[in-house]
Enzyme design. Structure first.
Site, mmCIF file in Angstrom:
data_model
loop_
_atom_site.group_PDB
_atom_site.id
_atom_site.type_symbol
_atom_site.label_atom_id
_atom_site.label_comp_id
_atom_site.label_asym_id
_atom_site.label_seq_id
_atom_site.Cartn_x
_atom_site.Cartn_y
_atom_site.Cartn_z
ATOM 1 N N ASN A 187 0.627 -1.088 -0.030
ATOM 2 C CA ASN A 187 0.158 0.164 -0.059
ATOM 3 C C ASN A 187 0.856 1.329 0.012
ATOM 4 O OD1 ASN A 187 -2.719 1.430 0.364
ATOM 5 N ND2 ASN A 187 -1.590 2.351 2.008
ATOM 6 N N TYR A 191 0.687 10.459 4.289
ATOM 7 C CA TYR A 191 0.567 10.700 5.568
ATOM 8 C C TYR A 191 1.443 11.784 6.212
ATOM 9 C CZ TYR A 191 -1.479 6.088 5.001
ATOM 10 O OH TYR A 191 -2.159 5.020 4.170
ATOM 11 N N ARG A 192 0.813 12.704 6.556
ATOM 12 C CA ARG A 192 1.765 13.861 7.255
ATOM 13 C C ARG A 192 2.765 13.181 8.290
ATOM 14 N NH1 ARG A 192 -3.180 16.498 10.579
ATOM 15 N NH2 ARG A 192 -2.526 15.916 12.562
ATOM 16 N N TRP A 205 -1.233 8.082 10.150
ATOM 17 C CA TRP A 205 -2.168 7.374 9.545
ATOM 18 C C TRP A 205 -3.422 7.210 10.381
ATOM 19 C CZ3 TRP A 205 2.550 4.047 8.687
ATOM 20 C CH2 TRP A 205 2.723 3.299 9.671
ATOM 21 N N GLU A 251 -1.319 0.832 -6.204
ATOM 22 C CA GLU A 251 -1.176 2.347 -6.478
ATOM 23 C C GLU A 251 -0.277 2.327 -7.732
ATOM 24 O OE1 GLU A 251 -3.130 2.610 -2.397
ATOM 25 O OE2 GLU A 251 -1.205 1.601 -3.220
ATOM 26 N N ASP A 300 -4.738 22.335 9.171
ATOM 27 C CA ASP A 300 -5.091 21.320 8.342
ATOM 28 C C ASP A 300 -5.945 22.202 7.147
ATOM 29 O OD1 ASP A 300 -5.078 18.600 7.323
ATOM 30 O OD2 ASP A 300 -4.835 18.068 8.965
#
Length: 501
Positions: A187, A191-192, A205, A251, A300
């Site tokens: 996967n 994610y920051r 996550w 992906e 954000d």
């Protein structure tokens, strides 16, 4: 230009510069808030402004060895260039052509067949190679906790502190590679990562994300979770990592399909994970099962700071990078921002797949005012009563669309990309009690509005014209519309020279 893939992030930046889509800033600018302010102004300029390349980003007042690029996909044109196309519609038509032979097994089967068929036709499946530019420079770490004494660490990268109340510096455009400990499936997510020190970061996550499920699998096994992070390289990889693919679909197949060229992969130095060979930076490390640490606050995409919460900790074991690497980054905040254009392009590209599952859908849009995915507009070819509710519930059950707090369904003659037109239909065609539906659903962990984090309610609006079978016993009125003959006359009248009376 079309059907082009990039072998370096620098190559993409050169394309942007040649197209007049990039501003180069040679003056030193600090990574602490200053770059954010300039980038925010640029992102909110008409049509997303330009990409920015900072030749001399400053880290604690000292020049970084690496340039920094931001807002590189912050317009529809730049997203198209990132995908090697002249327009996003070229990718949409590519998807449509591959779907002409209808795959089976519902939406997941449609996407899986699309990726496998498309990559087979163009030989776009990822392949492992023996070496790549991402390993031109290699730094390994022996577990020392004295990060200040290290010759190279995360502190050497021009990582931004984005907003004044942020908990620290954040890596904002990483592609994070994990594997399912049971199936071995790969996967890739974005994610920051909050930087705690030179060798550790948070890994944001959320509970709904695939990487979080991989972490739960390692926790059950009591095994250390290997994690690799890629920065830079072909922007199609970053784009593919943000796409809402069903769990278990690779992906990299989507990236290969978009690039029309396979992604070259190399094995990490310290673990059995493959990463894109042409990345600018690779961060190799692990997450220890059960280890959590406070992460945040972070300004954000909601336009607010998300609060401090506990998240897994990423421990760095190695950094590799190519010579002449450029650090890619982005910021999020009050929309529109760069993520708006990326998200809109993804939705556009996936529209043909949605239409296979819901053939009545004519178009779909995520307006910037909707905070990325909180507001969804859908137009449909309505044929029967309560069809709008079927669409609402169907979309809420699909991947990240479960986070759409408000769904407005309109008739096919309404342009969902014109927010004013949608709001007119919403106000003109609805009775609030009759035409709304409130349901319980998981909510975005970043949404501060629900009383309980990740749990909330969603509302759907049926703004379509009503049928008698929907209980509407009155005659639906005709819309005001001038006759075609008068419109034709007016067109000719306006084109002719005006004569004074």
């Amino acid at each position: 230009m079309s059907n082009r893939s990039y072998t370096s992030f620098s190559g993409f930046l050169q394309t942007l510069e040649a197209a007049g889509e990039l501003k180069r800033i040679v003056t030193p600018v600090d990574t602490n808030l200053q770059i954010t302010e300039l980038a925010d102004r640029e992102m909110k300029a008409p049509e997303g402004g330009k990409a920015l390349l900072f030749d001399q980003p400053l880290i604690d007042g000292k020049p970084s060895a690496f340039p920094l690029a931001i807002n590189t996909m912050g317009s529809y044109r730049r997203v198209a260039l990132a995908l090697g196309r002249s327009s996003i519609e070229e990718v949409v038509e590519q998807i449509r052509s591959l779907l002409k032979v209808k795959p089976l097994n519902g939406l997941r089967g449609a996407i899986a067949a699309l990726l496998h068929r498309g990559c087979s036709l163009i030989r776009g499946r990822p392949k492992r190679v023996s070496k790549g530019p991402c390993k031109e420079v290699i730094y390994r770490f022996d577990g020392s906790t004295d990060t200040q004494a290290l010759p190279f660490s995360l502190g050497s990268l021009p990582i931004l502190k984005c907003w004044p109340q942020d908990g620290g510096r954040f890596i904002t455009l990483p592609t994070v590679y994990t594997r399912d400990p049971n199936s071995g499936e790969r996967n890739i997510g974005v994610y920051r990562m909050q930087v705690y020190d030179g060798l550790t970061t948070g890994m944001h996550w959320q509970v709904h994300k695939v990487a979080a499920r991989h972490g739960e699998g390692h926790l059950a096994r009591k095994t250390r979770m290997p994690v690799a992070v890629a920065l830079g390289g072909d922007p199609a990889l970053t784009f593919a990592a943000t796409a809402p693919l069903p769990d278990g679909l690779d992906e990299l197949l989507l990236a290969g399909l978009i690039r029309r060229h396979p992604v070259d992969l190399v094995r990490c130095e310290t673990m059995d994970i493959d990463v894109p060979a042409h990345s600018d930076f690779i961060l190799e490390g692990y997450v220890e099962p059960g280890e959590l640490r406070p992460e945040g606050p972070f300004g954000d995409h909601t336009g607010f700071y998300t609060p401090v919460d506990d998240y897994p900790v990423f421990h760095l074991q190695a950094i590799t990078h190519r010579k002449g690497a450029v650090y890619p980054t982005t910021i999020v905040g009050m929309p529109p921002m760069e993520d708006f254009y990326i998200g809109t392009a993804i939705l556009r590209i996936f529209l043909p797949i949605l239409q296979m599952h819901f053939p009545e859908i004519r178009d779909i849009a995520l307006p910037a005012e909707g905070v990325f995915h909180n507001l969804l507009f859908v137009s449909i070819r309505k044929r029967y009563a309560w069809q709008a509710y079927k669409i609402m519930h169907g979309l809420w059950g699909m991947g990240q669309m479960m986070f759409s707090k408000y769904v407005v369904v309109v008739d096919e003659d309404c342009d969902v990309h014109n927010t004013s037109e949608v709001l007119f239909c919403l106000c003109a065609n609805t009775d609030p009690q009759r035409d709304t539906s409130v349901v319980k659903n998981p909510s975005d962990a970043l949404d501060h509005a629900p009383i309980v984090a990740t749990l909330g309610t969603h509302m759907g609006f049926d703004a379509t014209r009503k049928f008698p079978t929907e209980g509407y016993t009155r005659r639906w009125p005709d819309p005001i519309c001038m006759s075609p003959e008068i419109r034709t006359w007016a067109d000719k009248f306006m084109e002719a020279p005006c004569k004074a009376v």
